[in-house]
Design a protein around this motif. Structure first.
Motif, short mmCIF file in Angstrom:
data_model
loop_
_atom_site.label_atom_id
_atom_site.label_comp_id
_atom_site.label_asym_id
_atom_site.label_seq_id
_atom_site.Cartn_x
_atom_site.Cartn_y
_atom_site.Cartn_z
N CYS A 1 0.83 -1.20 0.00
CA CYS A 1 0.00 0.00 0.00
C CYS A 1 0.87 1.25 0.00
O CYS A 1 0.43 2.31 -0.45
N CYS B 1 1.42 4.01 -2.64
CA CYS B 1 0.50 5.15 -2.83
C CYS B 1 0.05 5.81 -1.53
O CYS B 1 -0.43 6.94 -1.55
N HIS B 2 0.11 5.08 -0.43
CA HIS B 2 -0.45 5.58 0.84
C HIS B 2 0.63 5.78 1.88
O HIS B 2 1.69 5.14 1.83
N MET C 1 -8.65 4.27 -7.10
CA MET C 1 -7.60 3.42 -6.51
C MET C 1 -7.29 2.30 -7.48
O MET C 1 -7.99 1.30 -7.56
#
Ligand code: HEC
Length: 127
Positions: free
Chosen positions: A35, A38-39, A98
């Motif tokens: 993740c 992107c996060h 997403m």
């Protein structure tokens, strides 16, 4: 009289626990590395921050440019909704920006959600 609501809450918690295998936050930390493309927990990147996720409405980080699909999805994030979304983001929220296929493995998803819960209660999300 005051005991009834507590019993009901316990009953609901038991239902959630039965619906999903218990996750291992330590194993989930490794899965969360997927993740991190992107996060981040504490700040917005390509995707919105994950601190404060539990109990938050989908599309709820102010200032983050969500898709209309996410903002209008009427989801509130918890173990159950995260489990469903992360299994297949594009199917759960058609039109989401997403661009990620999801985490197909049930155990990996449970571990990942356990990690997100742990992280949210930890120093990583305390400011
Ligand atoms: C390719 C980049 C990318 C990857 C990889 C990615 N995400 Fe996302 N994520 C996004 C974007 C962009 C959004 C905003 C989606 C929208 O507005 O439709 C988002 C939204 C979300 C949301 C909704 C948050 C909110 O505030 O409503 C959750 C939960 C989430 N991601 C979890 C994850 C998890 C957990 C992983 C790892 C398994 C992951 N994402 C991997 C880009 C990504």
């Amino acid at each position: 009289m005051t005991r009834l609501p507590a019993a009901m809450i316990l009953g609901m918690a038991a239902t959630v626990a039965l619906a999903m295998p218990p996750g291992d936050p330590k194993a989930g930390e490794a899965i969360y590395s997927r993740c991190l493309a992107c996060h981040a927990l504490a700040y917005d990147r390509t995707g919105p921050r994950h601190c404060g996720l539990f109990g938050r409405r989908a599309g709820g980080v102010s200032g983050f440019a969500y898709s209309d699909a996410m903002r209008h999805s009427n989801i509130v994030w918890n173990e159950v909704t995260l489990n469903r979304f992360l299994a297949n983001p594009l199917k759960t929220v058609p039109g989401t920006s997403m661009g990620y296929a999801g985490v197909k493995d049930d155990k990996e998803r449970a571990d990942l959600i356990a990690y997100l819960k742990w992280a949210n209660a930890s120093e990583l999300c305390r400011k």
